[in-house]
Design an enzyme around this catalytic site. Structure first.
Site, PDB file in Angstrom:
ATOM      1  CB  SER A  17      -3.618 -29.116   3.313  1.00 53.60           C
ATOM      2  OG  SER A  17      -3.754 -28.264   4.566  1.00 53.60           O
ATOM      3  CG  HIS A  42      -7.343 -27.407   1.258  1.00 52.08           C
ATOM      4  ND1 HIS A  42      -8.632 -28.103   0.937  1.00 52.08           N
ATOM      5  CD2 HIS A  42      -7.822 -27.289   2.231  1.00 52.08           C
ATOM      6  CE1 HIS A  42      -9.599 -28.014   2.005  1.00 52.08           C
ATOM      7  NE2 HIS A  42      -8.192 -27.601   2.727  1.00 52.08           N
ATOM      8  CG  ASP A  44      -6.745 -26.680   6.100  1.00 54.24           C
ATOM      9  OD1 ASP A  44      -8.055 -26.764   5.601  1.00 54.24           O
ATOM     10  OD2 ASP A  44      -5.874 -27.310   4.890  1.00 54.24           O
ATOM     11  CG  MET A  46      -7.215 -23.720  10.983  1.00 55.08           C
ATOM     12  SD  MET A  46      -6.753 -25.201  11.912  1.00 55.08           S
ATOM     13  CE  MET A  46      -6.666 -25.954  10.639  1.00 55.08           C
ATOM     14  CG  HIS A  75     -11.407 -25.983   5.078  1.00 58.56           C
ATOM     15  ND1 HIS A  75     -10.530 -26.704   5.284  1.00 58.56           N
ATOM     16  CD2 HIS A  75     -12.749 -25.919   5.361  1.00 58.56           C
ATOM     17  CE1 HIS A  75     -11.435 -27.081   6.045  1.00 58.56           C
ATOM     18  NE2 HIS A  75     -12.898 -26.979   6.306  1.00 58.56           N
ATOM     19  CG  MET A  77     -11.406 -24.897   9.096  1.00 58.68           C
ATOM     20  SD  MET A  77     -11.086 -26.257   9.197  1.00 58.68           S
ATOM     21  CE  MET A  77      -9.068 -25.377   7.724  1.00 58.68           C
ATOM     22  CG  MET A 146     -14.519 -31.651   7.820  1.00 59.90           C
ATOM     23  SD  MET A 146     -12.667 -30.486   6.994  1.00 59.90           S
ATOM     24  CE  MET A 146     -11.786 -31.653   8.184  1.00 59.90           C
ATOM     25  CG  ASP A 184      -9.554 -31.380   4.454  1.00 63.65           C
ATOM     26  OD1 ASP A 184      -8.466 -31.794   4.896  1.00 63.65           O
ATOM     27  OD2 ASP A 184      -9.555 -29.986   4.463  1.00 63.65           O
TER      28      ASP A 184
HETATM   29  C1  DX5 Z   1      -7.571 -30.043   8.723  1.00 66.63           C
HETATM   30  C2  DX5 Z   1      -8.087 -29.035   7.515  1.00 66.63           C
HETATM   31  C3  DX5 Z   1      -6.755 -30.116   6.773  1.00 66.63           C
HETATM   32  C4  DX5 Z   1      -5.642 -31.035   6.920  1.00 66.63           C
HETATM   33  C5  DX5 Z   1      -4.880 -31.716   5.674  1.00 66.63           C
HETATM   34  O1  DX5 Z   1      -8.470 -28.614   9.888  1.00 66.63           O
HETATM   35  O2  DX5 Z   1      -8.550 -28.933   7.171  1.00 66.63           O
HETATM   36  O3  DX5 Z   1      -6.893 -29.572   5.148  1.00 66.63           O
HETATM   37  O4  DX5 Z   1      -4.730 -30.405   7.009  1.00 66.63           O
HETATM   38  O5  DX5 Z   1      -4.033 -32.128   6.462  1.00 66.63           O
HETATM   39  P1  DX5 Z   1      -3.481 -33.977   5.863  1.00 66.63           P
HETATM   40  O6  DX5 Z   1      -3.840 -34.695   5.414  1.00 66.63           O
HETATM   41  O7  DX5 Z   1      -2.455 -33.767   7.007  1.00 66.63           O
HETATM   42  O8  DX5 Z   1      -4.969 -34.805   7.186  1.00 66.63           O
HETATM   43 ZN    ZN Z   2      -9.197 -27.772   5.034  1.00 73.23          ZN
END
Ligand code: DX5
Ligand code: ZN
Length: 233
Positions: A17, A42, A44, A46, A75, A77, A146, A184
């Site tokens: 990620s 990956h 992320d 948000m 991903h 969110m 998650m 994740d």
């Molecule tokens: C959390 C994210 C994850 C996260 C993973 O909301 O979806 O992908 O960043 O990072 P680590 O491995 O540091 O938990």
């Molecule tokens: Zn993620």
């Protein structure tokens, strides 16, 4: 186009990620984990509404698309994936995972992602039971469970999510379709075997890969080596 369906289902895959990367040197960081043997990347996303944090958007994805041929596992969110999925795909996302807890009808999001030419997955937050996903399982390519509350990297792995991973793995086996099962949050060399034993084949790892003092290659090798793929029986 990169296709998540071409990635092995019977092998452990590691998806770093980029949230844990040094954003001032993002291109180098992505090449570093690619050279270190990761299987996909990956991303992320948000929106400050679905989760209490803001991260990256389409312009960043279109920039890194120019320097990386890795599969972009995106991903979302965000509260309104229906509105934004196509924009992310146009920017270079190969795969879109949205949350079942978002504001939209899951069927409509699945159709929109497919129409825009990407593969599609559904993610569940820790409090959402596995069964809520089952009606959609024959329409998607990936399930993301998650193992932290979404919103931030660097949190601790929730081992109590393993029964849920197991329940999804068993249902995937029951319906007999090729569906990746991804976990994740807080994944590292110590807990990855547990996630694999529950049936996960795809491991997201931010902190434990990008910030590993031993380096990314050893971190990724450790994840690959520690986890054993669980076949359907
Ligand atoms: C959390 C994210 C994850 C996260 C993973 O909301 O979806 O992908 O960043 O990072 P680590 O491995 O540091 O938990
Ligand atoms: Zn993620």
């Amino acid at each position: 186009m990169n296709d998540i369906r071409k990635l092995a289902l019977d092998k452990i895959l590691v998806a770093p990620s980029i949230l844990a990367a040094d954003f001032a040197r993002l291109g180098e960081e992505i090449n570093r984990v690619a050279d270190a043997g990761c299987d996909l990347l990956h991303l992320d996303v948000m929106d400050g509404h679905f989760v209490p944090n803001l991260t990256i958007g389409p312009p960043l994805i279109s920039s890194i698309r120019k320097i990386s041929s890795l599969v972009f596992d995106t991903h979302l969110m965000i509260s309104d994936p229906l509105k934004y999925a196509e924009i992310f795909i146009k920017a270079g996302a190969d795969h879109i995972t949205f949350h079942l807890e978002s504001d939209n009808d899951p069927g409509a999001v699945i159709d929109a992602v497919r129409a825009a030419g990407a593969t599609v997955g559904i993610s569940l937050k820790p409090k959402t039971p596995a069964e809520k996903l089952f009606p959609w399982l024959d329409k998607i390519d990936l399930v993301l469970i998650m193992t932290v509350e979404p919103g931030f990297g660097g949190q601790s792995f929730m081992a109590d999510m393993m029964p849920k991973v197991k329940a999804v793995h068993e249902q995937i086996c029951r319906i007999g379709r090729p569906v990746h099962l991804e976990v994740d949050g807080g994944i590292d060399g110590r807990n990855v075997a547990e996630a694999a034993a529950a049936g996960a084949n795809m491991m997201v790892a931010g902190t434990s890969v990008f910030r590993n003092p031993a380096g990314a290659a050893s971190a990724i090798a450790e994840l690959h080596a520690a986890a054993k793929y669980l076949p359907c029986n």
